[in-house]
Write a protein that holds these residues in place. Structure first.
Motif, PDB file in Angstrom:
ATOM      1  N   UNK A 145      -3.982   8.864   4.405  1.00 39.46           N
ATOM      2  CA  UNK A 145      -4.879   8.259   5.396  1.00 39.46           C
ATOM      3  C   UNK A 145      -4.115   7.806   6.640  1.00 39.46           C
ATOM      4  N   UNK A 146      -2.830   8.165   6.715  1.00 43.49           N
ATOM      5  CA  UNK A 146      -1.915   7.860   7.817  1.00 43.49           C
ATOM      6  C   UNK A 146      -1.540   6.388   7.910  1.00 43.49           C
ATOM      7  N   UNK A 147      -1.772   5.637   6.811  1.00 43.81           N
ATOM      8  CA  UNK A 147      -1.300   4.259   6.731  1.00 43.81           C
ATOM      9  C   UNK A 147       0.208   4.298   6.582  1.00 43.81           C
ATOM     10  N   UNK A 148       0.896   3.428   7.328  1.00 43.71           N
ATOM     11  CA  UNK A 148       2.356   3.362   7.287  1.00 43.71           C
ATOM     12  C   UNK A 148       2.777   2.161   6.461  1.00 43.71           C
ATOM     13  N   UNK A 149       3.684   2.411   5.496  1.00 42.19           N
ATOM     14  CA  UNK A 149       4.204   1.387   4.605  1.00 42.19           C
ATOM     15  C   UNK A 149       5.708   1.261   4.820  1.00 42.19           C
ATOM     16  N   UNK A 150       6.200   0.044   4.829  1.00 39.39           N
ATOM     17  CA  UNK A 150       7.658  -0.140   4.940  1.00 39.39           C
ATOM     18  C   UNK A 150       8.329   0.468   3.707  1.00 39.39           C
ATOM     19  N   UNK A 151       9.449   1.116   3.958  1.00 41.77           N
ATOM     20  CA  UNK A 151      10.172   1.719   2.827  1.00 41.77           C
ATOM     21  C   UNK A 151      11.435   0.937   2.530  1.00 41.77           C
TER      22      UNK A 151
END
Length: 135
Positions: free
Chosen positions: A129-135
């Motif tokens: 869904x193009x949500x960005x999560x910190x890695x």
């Protein structure tokens, strides 16, 4: 080829922030080593791979880990280092604000005394869904 592709969206957000800061910045979407004008910022997705733990039973990709490499070049007489740092701060604020993690930022030695270059790498996990999560 990765199914999840957000490179153009990320590039556009960073480029927009940079050009709002200084309309004379050359912003490109691939790495170049001899910019045609200065200051110059290269923003490129240099790595992307599937997060295997989130694949479904049909082996569909649900998340990818992406890495962006950003090169900032300056040739401003006597202040090229400070100009490059100020420009990189705009990149950093934008990418951190989107959910990326800074992996490192280092100066790169160049042959030209007046040219200064900073290279930084950022990483994040991106969902379908193009949500960005910190890695």
């Amino acid at each position: 080829m990765l199914m999840i592709d957000v490179e153009s969206q990320i590039y556009t957000k960073v480029a927009t922030a940079l050009l709002a800061y200084n309309a004379d910045i050359q912003v490109v979407s691939r790495t170049i080593y001899e910019p045609s004008s200065y200051p110059c910022v290269c923003i490129e997705q240099t790595d992307g791979y599937s997060v295997l733990q989130t694949r479904d039973t049909a082996s569909n990709e649900n998340h990818i880990t992406v890495t962006y490499t950003v090169n900032v070049y300056s040739r401003k007489e006597n202040i090229s280092k400070s100009e490059a740092k100020a420009i990189m701060a705009i990149v950093d604020d934008t990418l951190i604000g989107l959910g990326f993690t800074l992996l490192g930022c280092v100066p790169v030695v160049t042959d030209e005394a007046q040219k200064y270059r900073l290279t930084a790498r950022y990483s994040a996990v991106v969902g379908t869904d193009e949500t960005i999560y910190r890695s």
